[in-house]
Write a protein that holds these residues in place. Structure first.
Motif, mmCIF file in Angstrom:
data_model
loop_
_atom_site.group_PDB
_atom_site.id
_atom_site.type_symbol
_atom_site.label_atom_id
_atom_site.label_comp_id
_atom_site.label_asym_id
_atom_site.label_seq_id
_atom_site.Cartn_x
_atom_site.Cartn_y
_atom_site.Cartn_z
ATOM 1 N N ALA A 156 23.776 25.621 38.309
ATOM 2 C CA ALA A 156 24.869 24.907 37.655
ATOM 3 C C ALA A 156 26.199 25.552 38.011
ATOM 4 N N GLU A 157 27.288 24.777 37.847
ATOM 5 C CA GLU A 157 28.611 25.260 38.240
ATOM 6 C C GLU A 157 29.025 26.512 37.480
ATOM 7 N N ASN A 158 28.541 26.660 36.235
ATOM 8 C CA ASN A 158 28.971 27.828 35.471
ATOM 9 C C ASN A 158 28.306 29.116 35.953
ATOM 10 N N ASN A 159 27.477 29.028 36.994
ATOM 11 C CA ASN A 159 26.883 30.224 37.585
ATOM 12 C C ASN A 159 27.663 30.713 38.798
ATOM 13 N N GLN A 160 28.792 30.089 39.101
ATOM 14 C CA GLN A 160 29.546 30.480 40.283
ATOM 15 C C GLN A 160 30.316 31.774 40.035
ATOM 16 N N THR A 161 30.560 32.502 41.122
ATOM 17 C CA THR A 161 31.367 33.720 41.087
ATOM 18 C C THR A 161 32.625 33.456 41.903
ATOM 19 N N SER A 162 33.770 33.860 41.389
ATOM 20 C CA SER A 162 35.016 33.558 42.094
ATOM 21 C C SER A 162 35.861 34.808 42.278
ATOM 22 N N VAL A 163 36.727 34.750 43.286
ATOM 23 C CA VAL A 163 37.725 35.789 43.525
ATOM 24 C C VAL A 163 39.072 35.100 43.692
ATOM 25 N N THR A 164 40.128 35.798 43.318
ATOM 26 C CA THR A 164 41.487 35.278 43.478
ATOM 27 C C THR A 164 42.232 36.201 44.433
ATOM 28 N N VAL A 165 42.746 35.623 45.513
ATOM 29 C CA VAL A 165 43.311 36.429 46.598
ATOM 30 C C VAL A 165 44.654 35.846 47.029
ATOM 31 N N ARG A 166 45.631 36.723 47.231
ATOM 32 C CA ARG A 166 46.901 36.299 47.816
ATOM 33 C C ARG A 166 46.907 36.703 49.289
#
Length: 485
Positions: A340-350
């Motif tokens: 499910a989508e709530n199992n995704q891992t994310s990073v925020t990068v500039r």
């Protein structure tokens, strides 16, 4: 067959759940996806001798269940090597995506095809045979290529070898026949076949066969050695009546072109994905990830604010995103496709903002790059682009990700000390900074120092004051560069 995979499945030990999501994955980013209520499908017009991964996902009891199998289409595969003496090596040949490589490959294939016997030319023109250059090396020009032939074409190994050797000797290329070889590939080398890990591979001319090892039962006997299941130890057992409290498992039994595989899943097949940013430039972000779900397909999404600008599915565990805006913030998420989508891992990068501050007329209407930073720099503030080298610190890749605890802690520490110290130096409580990001070497910090437009700014004084504050915190080797924008 060489061009078709037929595939069917059924739930184990219960009623069928639908709809099913079926994915066919070839090379990275190349996916065919189907949503089906049926429990069988066929993929056609495939490449011979090519490995595909097929996955079937279904939601059951509010959980996602998935199974997958790697299948290699049938083919006879030959490898060839030749040395061309009347061509000069071009370093661009080392990049298979370069225009020079592709132009040479087209010329090479066209020249060979023209001089092949008619019987083999017809196979080539009828897509029953293809030629692919794997690599081009220096000395003069050494070409390593592969010949992939659909099965059951009634062509012998000797015919292929002789035909291609003679064709090479008849082209516009001058070839060194002593350095020219065309022979059957040993497909039992790792990664070149789809034998089960518990099967033995036997090379048979230009193809291969698989056979399950002793102690394993072949679950696909019509296409042997693809699915080998370990035998249960022989022992007497006492039947146990079903227990209503026993946790049930769900899975699929599937078949591909007369082969059968069985996989059983516990109720929670989704494993967390760990994402790491490997490198960041002004226009590229490189990431990799690991997961406990071996052999999974992954959904990768890149967002620019609320807008999704890139979405792909891959079986690889790394990706490079190109042609991005400099100094811009992107959110990248990775998830096992069956979860499910709530199992995704994310990073925020500039992306690296350094190039933004090399633009002379940064705030002019004609300057369209670095739009996100223009909103900060060109509004009510005087902005000073600051770069600080912290020689006492060692860079680690979590500092690329502004969501990480390491990034947040270092950014907050710098902001607290710099803002407090500079407000005292300037006798102004309107000084502020915006941390843009960190780069390797040892640790380079990019940030903007902001002052109201009406307040006079002495760049040298700002640089001297920042140096004093940051050296007091991070050591005397700290270097500060300030650029007025």
């Amino acid at each position: 067959t060489s061009t078709r995979i037929q595939f069917s499945w059924k739930p184990q030990g219960g009623t069928g759940d639908s709809p099913y999501t079926v994915r066919l994955l070839g090379k990275p980013g190349e996916v065919e996806k189907r949503i089906l209520n049926e429990t069988s499908t066929a993929f056609e017009n495939l490449l011979s001798g090519h490995q595909y991964q097929i996955s079937v996902d279904v939601s059951t009891c509010s959980k996602n269940v998935s199974t997958s199998l790697t299948v290699q289409t049938a083919a006879e595969i030959y490898i060839g090597t030749t040395r061309i003496t009347n061509e000069d090596f071009n370093p661009a040949y080392q990049n298979k995506s370069s225009r020079e490589f592709m132009e040479f490959e087209n010329k090479f294939i066209m020249e060979i095809t023209k001089h092949l016997p008619q019987k083999i030319q017809e196979l080539k023109n009828g897509t029953k045979l293809r030629i692919v250059i794997n690599s081009i090396k220096e000395g003069s020009v050494i070409v390593l290529f592969v010949i992939v032939l659909d099965v059951e074409q009634n062509i012998t190994k000797t015919e292929i070898s002789d035909a291609f050797t003679e064709a090479l000797n008849s082209t516009v290329f001058e070839v060194d026949l002593k350095k020219t070889v065309v022979e059957a590939r040993n497909s039992c080398q790792p990664g070149l076949n789809d034998c089960d890990q518990n099967a033995a591979c036997t090379a048979e001319g230009a193809t291969y066969s698989c056979r399950c090892n002793q102690g394993f039962t072949d679950k696909s006997p019509q296409v042997p050695g693809r699915v080998c299941q370990q035998d249960l130890p022989s022992q007497q057992t006492t039947p146990v009546p079903p227990d209503a409290n026993t946790t049930k498992t769900t899975g699929f039994t599937g078949s591909t072109s007369n082969s059968v595989f069985t996989t059983t899943f516990t109720s929670a097949p989704c494993m967390p994905v760990s994402v790491e940013v490997q490198n960041v430039t002004a226009e590229e972000i490189h990431i990799s990830w690991t997961s406990g779900s071996k052999g999974s397909l992954y959904n990768i999404s890149v967002r620019d604010g609320r807008q999704e600008i890139n979405k792909t599915t891959t079986k690889e565990t790394k990706a490079v995103f190109k042609h991005l805006l400099p100094g811009h913030v992107y959110n990248i998420s990775v998830a096992v496709s069956s979860c499910a989508e709530n199992n995704q891992t994310s990073v925020t990068v500039r992306t690296d903002p350094a190039s933004c501050f090399k633009i002379t007329e940064f705030c002019s209407a004609e300057s369209t790059g670095c739009s996100e930073l223009k909103g900060i720099v060109c509004s009510k503030n005087q902005a000073l682009a600051c770069s600080v080298l912290l020689k006492s610190r060692t860079f680690n890749n979590t500092l690329y990700n502004s969501d990480s605890e390491g990034y947040k802690a270092l950014a907050e520490s710098i902001k607290t000390d710099v803002v407090g110290g500079m407000r005292a130096e300037l006798n102004s409580d309107r000084f502020d900074i915006v941390v843009l990001g960190f780069r390797p070497g040892s640790v380079v910090v990019d940030f903007l120092s902001l002052l109201p437009k009406e307040e006079p700014v002495d760049v040298h004084f700002i640089e001297t004051s920042l140096s004093k504050i940051l050296r007091n915190k991070f050591g005397n080797e700290t270097e500060v560069i300030v650029q007025c924008k």
